[in-house]
Design an enzyme around this catalytic site. Structure first.
Site, PDB file in Angstrom:
ATOM      1  N   LEU A  16       0.926  -1.200  -0.035  1.00 43.56           N
ATOM      2  CA  LEU A  16       0.232   0.132   0.042  1.00 43.56           C
ATOM      3  C   LEU A  16       0.953   1.192   0.010  1.00 43.56           C
ATOM      4  O   LEU A  16       1.965   1.110   0.656  1.00 43.56           O
ATOM      5  CB  LEU A  16      -0.820  -0.089   1.421  1.00 43.56           C
ATOM      6  N   ASP A  17       0.594   2.356  -0.747  1.00 39.13           N
ATOM      7  CA  ASP A  17       1.639   3.313  -0.925  1.00 39.13           C
ATOM      8  C   ASP A  17       1.389   4.181   0.477  1.00 39.13           C
ATOM      9  O   ASP A  17       0.453   3.843   1.300  1.00 39.13           O
ATOM     10  CB  ASP A  17       1.235   4.096  -2.010  1.00 39.13           C
ATOM     11  N   GLU A  18       2.263   5.031   0.776  1.00 37.56           N
ATOM     12  CA  GLU A  18       2.474   5.768   1.861  1.00 37.56           C
ATOM     13  C   GLU A  18       1.199   6.353   2.370  1.00 37.56           C
ATOM     14  O   GLU A  18       0.784   6.477   3.760  1.00 37.56           O
ATOM     15  CB  GLU A  18       3.512   6.692   1.690  1.00 37.56           C
ATOM     16  N   LYS A  19       0.392   6.996   1.592  1.00 37.01           N
ATOM     17  CA  LYS A  19      -0.899   7.640   1.748  1.00 37.01           C
ATOM     18  C   LYS A  19      -2.088   6.881   1.959  1.00 37.01           C
ATOM     19  O   LYS A  19      -3.264   7.314   2.372  1.00 37.01           O
ATOM     20  CB  LYS A  19      -1.160   8.789   0.616  1.00 37.01           C
TER      21      LYS A  19
END
Length: 193
Positions: A49-52
């Protein structure tokens, strides 16, 4: 030997990277999964999952389990809060597949399930506030994919004119996030079979 492997489900918090540490000086102030729990040696995230983005993430010490879940294209469901009141036409485009950029090339996403949620989902508060209704309406949608390109859901909703404001993965295969809170870590006997 298979029993010696460890498997975990976690709720990846907003602003955490789906990795364990970095020697990159630019990432020294970033948050890593190892801050959440004393994970065993050789642990890896299955998918990212990306950082955001936040929500359900599988971790394992078993490369075969990782390969199985990724190669079988296990369905992953996301709840996305999008900017604006999403239209039926935009949902239809998402379902049929849209063109996004991937690795510097154009890529058409595979057909998927997408629908508007009738109510705001009951999710934990995010550590950083999302803009409020004074800046215009938002809506929540469910998107279920059998593929997982980098930032795919965000790219898809932008492609149909409704950028993602918040993204939470709520299901992988048959495993649901249920009442987990950001940072929760649960060790499990197995992931998916």
């Amino acid at each position: 030997m298979c029993n010696s492997h460890k498997h975990f489900i976690i709720y990846k918090p907003y602003r955490f990277l789906s990795q364990f540490k970095s020697n990159d000086s630019k990432q020294q102030k970033k948050h890593f999964l190892g801050e959440l729990y004393d994970f065993p040696e050789g642990i890896m995230a299955i998918g990212r999952l990306d950082e955001k983005s936040e929500g359900l993430l599988f971790l394992t010490t078993n490369g075969q389990t990782s390969d199985y879940i990724n190669s079988q294209k296990v369905a992953k469901e996301y709840y996305a809060q999008v900017d604006g009141d999403i239209t039926l036409e935009a949902l239809k485009q998402l379902k049929n597949g849209v063109e996004i950029g991937f690795n510097g090339k154009k890529y058409k996403t595979k057909p998927c399930k997408a629908f508007k949620l009738n109510e705001t989902p009951e999710l934990p508060m995010r550590s950083q506030k999302i803009r409020d209704e004074r800046h215009g309406p938002t809506s929540w949608i469910s998107v279920t994919l059998n593929e997982g390109k980098f930032r795919q859901v965000r790219k898809m909703t932008s492609a149909v004119g409704f950028p993602t404001l918040r993204l939470v993965r709520v299901r992988i295969g048959t495993v649901l996030i249920n009442n987990m809170q950001p940072g929760d870590v649960i060790e499990v006997g197995k992931l998916l079979r």
